[in-house]
Enzyme design. Structure first.
Site, short mmCIF file in Angstrom:
data_model
loop_
_atom_site.label_atom_id
_atom_site.label_comp_id
_atom_site.label_asym_id
_atom_site.label_seq_id
_atom_site.Cartn_x
_atom_site.Cartn_y
_atom_site.Cartn_z
N ASP A 17 3.54 -8.09 -20.66
CA ASP A 17 4.90 -7.59 -20.87
C ASP A 17 5.41 -6.84 -19.65
OD1 ASP A 17 3.08 -7.16 -23.49
OD2 ASP A 17 5.04 -7.97 -24.08
N GLU A 273 1.74 -14.98 -20.22
CA GLU A 273 3.02 -15.52 -19.77
C GLU A 273 3.25 -15.34 -18.27
OE1 GLU A 273 7.78 -14.71 -20.54
OE2 GLU A 273 6.43 -14.84 -22.26
#
Length: 377
Positions: A17, A273
């Site tokens: 994140d 990610e």
């Protein structure tokens, strides 16, 4: 005056994140001239990505970004013109109240997780009216023209090409990490979550005819690696030889140096990610360890990306690549899958570069966000 943006990040998965939001904040400042505050609830996760940062500072500036600690006891703060809640994080209630009190409410965006699933295109840009009269808009990164694109700085591809086309530059970068690769060795990187299939992959590498040098940055996979090597612990600098395989632990590096590490390798195993996107810009074959979600929802995301990524591959190469990714993520036989992949290595190299070129032809995520906000405001 510069347009003001607030980006809120709740650290959930160690570095994923904060990795995405830190890259985004820097690019918005450097390439679009915006005033950006990055609110982070756990600065301990920020420091490894930005070694100059102070984990105890309430406010600090790095590369033009105003980095703020997101305290549990929120104090009054004037909202920015554009407010981004990254990955569905919940903004402080007092901040939301301040937003609704503005004569012109801020543009509120929910930056979603990256996915190649079909439904993303239909949800990208959709508004979500809130009970207090504010409107939140869903913004989806993605791989198609009907999504928000991928994070990609303006200079990243040229910098990649510069390093990959200059053996001396590549060797000097690796030497800075204490890495010396023997001539003829294939260089791999491994950044992953815990994985029960690691041992079968490492055994296949060790028993193979191709000399392999595996670089493993500090991370969650080290415990599994230590178990396979039959050592108590592993620290940066550790170097072990097993058959045709050399395993080396390297330090956790800044985002810029991690990009270079990916560019310097012939194959990259990545996770989550942020490193997943950066491996695509490296334009070499890769393996993705997707973050596990409840009810195995991550399998659908994995299959959706594979359906896109393998387009253009021959049927045998497509089958081999799919088998490898499934083995890594769904407890298959990695050793067998790795061996089956080897005859298609050259095709996968060409395909990885073609994929990066195709993705780079689309607007990058930061630019797409800026254009969306300008049109909306």
């Amino acid at each position: 005056m510069k347009a003001s943006w607030d980006i809120f990040c709740t650290v959930v998965d160690n570095y994923g994140d904060i990795g995405v939001t830190w890259r985004l904040a820097r690019q918005l400042v450097a390439e679009h001239g915006l005033a950006v505050r990055l609110w982070v609830d756990d600065l301990n996760a920020f420091v490894p990505l930005c070694p100059a940062a102070d984990a105890n500072a309430e406010q600090q500036w790095h590369e033009g970004v105003d980095v703020r600690h997101w305290p549990a006891a929120w104090s009054a703060t004037s909202p920015a013109e554009v407010v981004i809640g990254a990955f569905a994080c919940q903004l402080p209630p007092a901040y939301i109240e301040a937003m609704s009190a503005q004569a012109t409410p801020p543009l509120w965006l929910n930056l979603e997780y990256l996915s190649a699933e079909d439904w993303v295109e239909g949800c990208h840009g959709l508004p979500s009216p809130q009970p207090n009269g504010l409107r939140k808009v869903f913004f989806f990164p993605g791989f198609t023209a009907r999504t928000g694109g991928l994070l990609r700085e303006a200079s990243v591809l040229a910098s990649r090409d510069s390093l990959q086309s200059a053996p001396k530059q590549r060797a000097e970068f690796l030497a800075g990490l204490g890495v010396q690769v023997a001539p003829g060795s294939r260089l791999l990187s491994l950044f992953a979550y815990e994985n029960r299939q690691l041992g079968s992959w490492l055994q296949a590498l060790a028993a193979g005819t191709q000399a392999t040098h595996l670089l493993v940055p500090q991370g969650r996979i080290l415990a599994d690696l230590a178990a396979w090597l039959e050592v108590a612990t592993l620290a940066p600098g550790a170097l072990h030889q097993r058959g045709a395989l050399t395993v080396q632990v390297v330090p956790f590096v800044s985002q810029g140096d991690y990009d270079k590490l990916l560019w310097a390798c012939d194959f990259n195993a990545v996770r989550g990610e942020d490193s997943f996107v950066r491996a695509q810009w490296a334009a070499v074959p890769m393996l993705w360890h997707i973050y596990v979600q409840d009810e195995n929802a991550h399998w659908e995301k994995l299959e959706a990306f594979l359906a896109l990524y393998r387009q253009g591959l021959s049927d045998p190469a497509s089958v081999a690549l799919t088998a490898l990714w499934r083995a890594w993520n769904i407890d298959g036989d990695m050793g067998q899958a790795w061996q089956a992949l080897q005859p298609h290595w050259d095709e996968l190299q060409t395909h990885a570069r073609e994929w990066a070129v195709a993705q780079a032809a689309q607007p990058d995520l930061a630019t797409a966000l800026v254009h969306f906000c300008r049109n909306s405001l």
